[in-house]
Design an enzyme around this catalytic site. Structure first.
Site, PDB file in Angstrom:
ATOM      1  N   LYS A 202      18.364  32.666  29.433  1.00  0.00           N
ATOM      2  CA  LYS A 202      18.915  31.954  28.274  1.00  0.00           C
ATOM      3  C   LYS A 202      19.825  30.803  28.689  1.00  0.00           C
ATOM      4  CE  LYS A 202      17.705  35.209  24.778  1.00  0.00           C
ATOM      5  NZ  LYS A 202      18.032  36.337  23.918  1.00  0.00           N
ATOM      6  N   ARG A 238      16.050  43.332  28.406  1.00  0.00           N
ATOM      7  CA  ARG A 238      14.847  42.552  28.046  1.00  0.00           C
ATOM      8  C   ARG A 238      14.767  41.372  29.003  1.00  0.00           C
ATOM      9  NH1 ARG A 238      13.317  38.313  24.756  1.00  0.00           N
ATOM     10  NH2 ARG A 238      11.437  38.610  23.525  1.00  0.00           N
TER      11      ARG A 238
HETATM   12  N1  HH2 Z   1      15.577  37.189  22.515  1.00  0.00           N
HETATM   13  C1  HH2 Z   1      14.498  36.451  22.197  1.00  0.00           C
HETATM   14  C2  HH2 Z   1      13.461  36.993  21.417  1.00  0.00           C
HETATM   15  N2  HH2 Z   1      13.525  38.273  20.971  1.00  0.00           N
HETATM   16  N3  HH2 Z   1      14.682  40.322  20.833  1.00  0.00           N
HETATM   17  C3  HH2 Z   1      15.757  41.062  21.112  1.00  0.00           C
HETATM   18  N4  HH2 Z   1      15.836  42.333  20.667  1.00  0.00           N
HETATM   19  N5  HH2 Z   1      16.793  40.580  21.871  1.00  0.00           N
HETATM   20  C4  HH2 Z   1      16.796  39.298  22.353  1.00  0.00           C
HETATM   21  O1  HH2 Z   1      17.789  38.892  23.007  1.00  0.00           O
HETATM   22  C5  HH2 Z   1      15.667  38.480  22.064  1.00  0.00           C
HETATM   23  C6  HH2 Z   1      14.613  39.031  21.283  1.00  0.00           C
HETATM   24  C7  HH2 Z   1      14.388  35.054  22.706  1.00  0.00           C
HETATM   25  O2  HH2 Z   1      13.787  35.020  23.950  1.00  0.00           O
HETATM   26  P1  HH2 Z   1      12.238  34.714  24.177  1.00  0.00           P
HETATM   27  O3  HH2 Z   1      11.385  35.766  23.549  1.00  0.00           O
HETATM   28  O4  HH2 Z   1      11.998  34.520  25.634  1.00  0.00           O
HETATM   29  O5  HH2 Z   1      12.012  33.301  23.506  1.00  0.00           O
HETATM   30  P2  HH2 Z   1      11.404  32.800  22.124  1.00  0.00           P
HETATM   31  O6  HH2 Z   1      12.159  33.409  20.992  1.00  0.00           O
HETATM   32  O7  HH2 Z   1      11.582  31.308  22.206  1.00  0.00           O
HETATM   33  O8  HH2 Z   1       9.946  33.217  22.074  1.00  0.00           O
END
Ligand code: HH2
Length: 257
Positions: A202, A238
């Site tokens: 992040k 995660r």
């Molecule tokens: N962060 C993201 C997405 N889903 N779910 C939970 N429970 N906790 C988190 O911190 C979280 C999440 C964002 O990260 P990422 O999936 O890599 O990116 P994007 O939302 O751009 O697909």
């Protein structure tokens, strides 16, 4: 928890797993590397994103979920229809970044299936959440929110022992507030449910390393965030880079005894 984003626009791996075969291979590799579960998502929630329709989300994730049947899968969605189809295909956990505030049908889908549920804190919504995050006391406000959503979910028939909580790193928080949430994770673990932390890649990580405009953070910094969250009681991490996180957490767990 390994992250498999089947999206063109996720902040760190957008487009990488858009082909179902690439996503299925990546998920299998993460499980081989030691992930307990893989989190499959078809909608980016990065700051500024507008969201996609249920039809588009299903078009992205269904072939991947079909290819992962029999493996341990979580579905990263706020939509009841997407969750229902994913659970039918064997997903075990619904990861809802809206904490049951997005789709009024989602609680019933989770309750009826007996699935696990992750409730995450977010101030605002992805399109605007990073404009001016405001708290008097971020840790206690996030904890109070999660406790209220936990009670809400239980009142709708979801078993408490199936629910984990997440402070939502990067979801309506400043850089300093993200780090304070890890520093004071005890305020959230005190609620009594397992805590999930997702700091992997992040932008706050890149920003404290000297680039005020960073959109992502490096692996080294992601590992430090994961280990410090683990040491403060996080039980689910995660992460995008599973092998490295498993190795780092194994060392941290050995030190912790
Ligand atoms: N962060 C993201 C997405 N889903 N779910 C939970 N429970 N906790 C988190 O911190 C979280 C999440 C964002 O990260 P990422 O999936 O890599 O990116 P994007 O939302 O751009 O697909």
């Amino acid at each position: 928890m390994g992250v498999v984003n089947v999206t063109p626009d996720s902040f760190s791996d957008g487009g990488v797993h858009l082909e179902p075969s690439a996503a299925i291979a990546a998920a299998g590799r993460m499980l081989d590397e030691g992930a307990a579960i893989v989190d499959v998502g078809g909608e980016s929630t990065r700051p500024g994103s507008a969201g996609v329709s249920a039809a588009e989300e299903l078009r992205r994730v269904l072939p991947v979920l079909e290819g992962l049947q029999g493996l341990r899968v979580s579905i990263d969605t706020a939509k009841a229809e997407v969750a229902r189809r994913a659970l039918e295909l064997g997903a075990e956990l619904v990861n809802d970044v809206t904490a049951l505030r997005g789709d009024p049908q989602l609680a019933d889908v989770v309750a009826e299936s007996g699935a696990y549920l992750c409730l995450m804190h977010m101030q605002g919504e992805p399109r605007t959440m990073q404009r001016s995050p405001t708290y008097d006391d971020v840790a206690s406000e996030v904890a109070a929110f999660l406790e209220e959503r936990l009670r809400f979910a239980v009142a709708l028939g979801i078993a408490e022992e199936r629910i984990c909580l997440d402070p939502g790193i990067g979801f309506g928080k400043t850089v300093q507030q993200n780090f304070e949430l890890v520093r004071r994770l005890d305020v959230i673990t005190a609620i009594g449910r397992p805590v999930l932390v997702g700091f992997s890649r992040k932008s706050s990580l890149g920003r404290i390393l000297g680039d005020p405009a960073a959109r992502t953070g490096p692996l080294s910094a992601s590992l430090a965030a994961a280990v410090t969250a683990y040491e403060r009681g996080a039980t689910i991490i995660r992460a995008h880079d599973v092998r490295e996180h498993v190795e780092a957490l194994k060392v941290a767990a050995t030190v912790a005894g």
